[in-house]
Design a protein around this motif. Structure first.
Motif, PDB file in Angstrom:
ATOM      1  N   THR A   7       0.852  -1.182   0.000  1.00 25.35           N
ATOM      2  CA  THR A   7       0.000   0.000   0.000  1.00 25.35           C
ATOM      3  C   THR A   7       0.893   1.239   0.000  1.00 25.35           C
ATOM      4  O   THR A   7       2.097   1.168   0.265  1.00 25.35           O
ATOM      5  N   GLN A   8       0.308   2.403  -0.289  1.00 30.15           N
ATOM      6  CA  GLN A   8       1.083   3.637  -0.266  1.00 30.15           C
ATOM      7  C   GLN A   8       1.677   3.874   1.127  1.00 30.15           C
ATOM      8  O   GLN A   8       2.843   4.277   1.259  1.00 30.15           O
ATOM      9  N   ALA A   9       0.896   3.632   2.167  1.00 35.44           N
ATOM     10  CA  ALA A   9       1.412   3.834   3.526  1.00 35.44           C
ATOM     11  C   ALA A   9       2.573   2.894   3.818  1.00 35.44           C
ATOM     12  O   ALA A   9       3.583   3.298   4.406  1.00 35.44           O
ATOM     13  N   GLU A  10       2.445   1.630   3.410  1.00 36.88           N
ATOM     14  CA  GLU A  10       3.534   0.679   3.636  1.00 36.88           C
ATOM     15  C   GLU A  10       4.783   1.083   2.866  1.00 36.88           C
ATOM     16  O   GLU A  10       5.909   1.014   3.389  1.00 36.88           O
ATOM     17  N   GLU A  15      11.480   1.422   3.362  1.00 38.34           N
ATOM     18  CA  GLU A  15      12.787   1.855   2.878  1.00 38.34           C
ATOM     19  C   GLU A  15      12.688   3.099   2.001  1.00 38.34           C
ATOM     20  O   GLU A  15      13.554   3.982   2.063  1.00 38.34           O
ATOM     21  N   ALA A  16      11.640   3.207   1.190  1.00 39.51           N
ATOM     22  CA  ALA A  16      11.512   4.353   0.299  1.00 39.51           C
ATOM     23  C   ALA A  16      11.390   5.659   1.077  1.00 39.51           C
ATOM     24  O   ALA A  16      12.035   6.659   0.749  1.00 39.51           O
ATOM     25  N   ALA A  81       5.874   8.338   8.145  1.00 40.01           N
ATOM     26  CA  ALA A  81       6.503   8.758   9.400  1.00 40.01           C
ATOM     27  C   ALA A  81       7.960   9.190   9.196  1.00 40.01           C
ATOM     28  O   ALA A  81       8.383  10.191   9.783  1.00 40.01           O
ATOM     29  N   PRO A  82       8.759   8.494   8.380  1.00 37.41           N
ATOM     30  CA  PRO A  82      10.136   8.963   8.181  1.00 37.41           C
ATOM     31  C   PRO A  82      10.215  10.351   7.561  1.00 37.41           C
ATOM     32  O   PRO A  82      11.051  11.177   7.960  1.00 37.41           O
ATOM     33  N   GLU A 105       0.364  12.821  10.603  1.00 40.12           N
ATOM     34  CA  GLU A 105       0.584  11.568   9.874  1.00 40.12           C
ATOM     35  C   GLU A 105      -0.783  10.949   9.594  1.00 40.12           C
ATOM     36  O   GLU A 105      -1.447  10.426  10.492  1.00 40.12           O
ATOM     37  N   ALA A 106      -1.209  11.038   8.347  1.00 36.46           N
ATOM     38  CA  ALA A 106      -2.558  10.597   8.002  1.00 36.46           C
ATOM     39  C   ALA A 106      -2.694  10.483   6.493  1.00 36.46           C
ATOM     40  O   ALA A 106      -1.888  11.025   5.730  1.00 36.46           O
ATOM     41  N   ASP A 107      -3.728   9.791   6.081  1.00 31.29           N
ATOM     42  CA  ASP A 107      -4.130   9.724   4.675  1.00 31.29           C
ATOM     43  C   ASP A 107      -5.135  10.850   4.446  1.00 31.29           C
ATOM     44  O   ASP A 107      -6.220  10.861   5.037  1.00 31.29           O
TER      45      ASP A 107
END
Length: 290
Positions: A7-10, A15-16, A81-82, A105-107
Motif C-alpha cells: 500500500t502507499q502507507a507501507e 525503505e523508500a 513517518a520517516p 501523519e494521516a491519509d
C-alpha cells in the motif's frame, strides 16, 4: 513483498520513505524550479491557513509557513513517518518569523479535517496516489472555506518528462519489463491527461478549474568544479538511487546495477554542460476554487 504489492502507507513508511528523508536536500535542489512555479500559482498571503498534502520532507511546508508569516498557520499531512520526522527536524531548526506548523501523519483521503478550516490547499506531486480520488478531493473540498483555493502540481506524460523517460530508456534493456500500470491506478502519471482530474475535481465540488502547463529544466547533478564526469556521477546516482528509474534496478543483481549506472553515467557525461546535467520536466499547475 514487492513494491507493487505494498500500500502507499507501507511503501512510504518503509525503505523508500527513509531513503527520501535522508536525501531531502537533493530532492529540494532538483525540484526547486517546480516548487517556485507551485508557489507562484498558490499565491499565499500573510495570515492565511494552508493545508499541505503529501508534504514529504517539508520543503513546501516551510515555504508556505514563510509566506503566511507569524499570523498564518500550515498543516502538513503525509502518510510517511520517516518523511514527517525529517520535516519535524527542519521545523525545529528554522528561523523565527514564519507561521505555526502542525504535522499530521494521516491519509488525506480519509482524515477528518475540520470543515472550512483552510484558505488554501497545496500539493507538490502528492495527489496522484489516492486510492479513491473522488473521495479524496471531496474531503479536501470540505476542508476549504467557501472561496478557498486549491493549487497543486502533477506530472504530464512520461514522454514529456525526459528527466524520467531518458534514464528509463537507457536501462530498460537490462531489466525485466515492468507490468503496465492500469490507467486509473495510483501513480505519477495518473493525471497526465487533464480531462481525468478535471472531471474528478468537478464531481468533488470545485469550480473555476484551470490547468496551466509548467515546463522547466531540472538539474539532476552538478559539479562544483565544473567537471562533466562528476556532474554525470551525481546525476546518475540521483536517477538510479532516488528517481523513478530506481524501481527498475534496485532489486537487480549487483552486476546489473553496475551496468545500469555505467550506461547512465556515460550518457549523462556526454550531455553535461557547464558542470551540470539537465533534463526537461513537464507538469500541470492545477488551480480550483471551492
Amino acid at each position: 513483498m514487492a513494491a507493487a504489492d505494498l500500500t502507499q502507507a507501507e511503501y512510504w513508511n518503509g525503505e523508500a520513505g527513509r531513503r527520501w528523508a535522508s536525501h531531502q536536500a537533493t530532492f529540494d535542489g532538483v525540484f526547486a524550479p517546480l516548487t517556485e512555479r507551485l508557489f507562484a500559482g498558490a499565491d499565499l498571503h500573510p495570515g492565511e491557513t494552508v493545508l499541505d498534502i503529501g508534504c514529504g520532507a517539508g520543503a513546501t511546508t516551510l515555504r508556505a509557513a514563510e509566506a503566511v508569516g507569524p499570523s498564518g498557520r500550515v498543516t502538513a499531512v503525509d502518510v510517511s513517518a520517516p518523511l514527517l520526522a525529517a520535516t519535524a527536524e527542519r521545523v525545529a531548526a528554522r528561523p523565527a518569523g514564519g507561521g505555526a506548523i502542525a504535522l499530521v501523519e494521516a491519509d488525506a483521503q480519509t482524515h477528518a479535517f475540520a470543515r472550512g478550516a483552510f484558505d488554501r490547499v497545496i500539493s507538490r506531486f502528492g495527489i496522484m496516489f489516492f486510492d479513491e480520488s473522488v473521495a479524496a478531493f471531496t474531503n479536501l473540498h470540505a476542508a476549504l472555506r467557501p472561496g478557498g483555493r486549491l493549487a497543486i502540481l502533477c506530472w504530464r506524460t512520461l514522454a514529456e518528462n525526459a528527466w524520467i523517460a531518458h534514464p528509463l530508456d537507457l536501462v530498460r534493456s537490462l531489466v525485466p519489463e515492468p507490468a503496465p500500470t492500469p490507467p486509473d491506478a495510483p501513480g505519477p502519471f495518473r493525471f497526465a491527461e487533464p480531462e481525468r482530474l478535471s472531471g474528478i475535481l468537478a464531481v468533488a465540488g470545485f469550480r473555476d478549474i484551470a490547468f496551466t502547463p509548467v515546463d522547466e529544466v531540472l538539474v539532476l547533478g552538478r559539479s562544483d568544479s565544473g567537471e562533466a564526469r562528476a556532474a554525470a556521477e551525481a546525476a546518475a546516482a540521483f536517477s538510479l538511487d532516488l528517481g523513478p528509474a530506481s524501481r527498475l534496478v534496485r532489486d537487480q543483481p549487483p552486476e546489473i546495477r553496475d551496468q545500469a549506472f555505467a550506461r547512465v553515467q556515460a550518457d549523462f557525461e556526454a550531455r553535461a554542460r557547464d558542470g551540470a546535467v539537465r533534463l526537461a520536466a513537464a507538469c500541470w499547475l492545477v488551480t480550483a476554487v471551492r
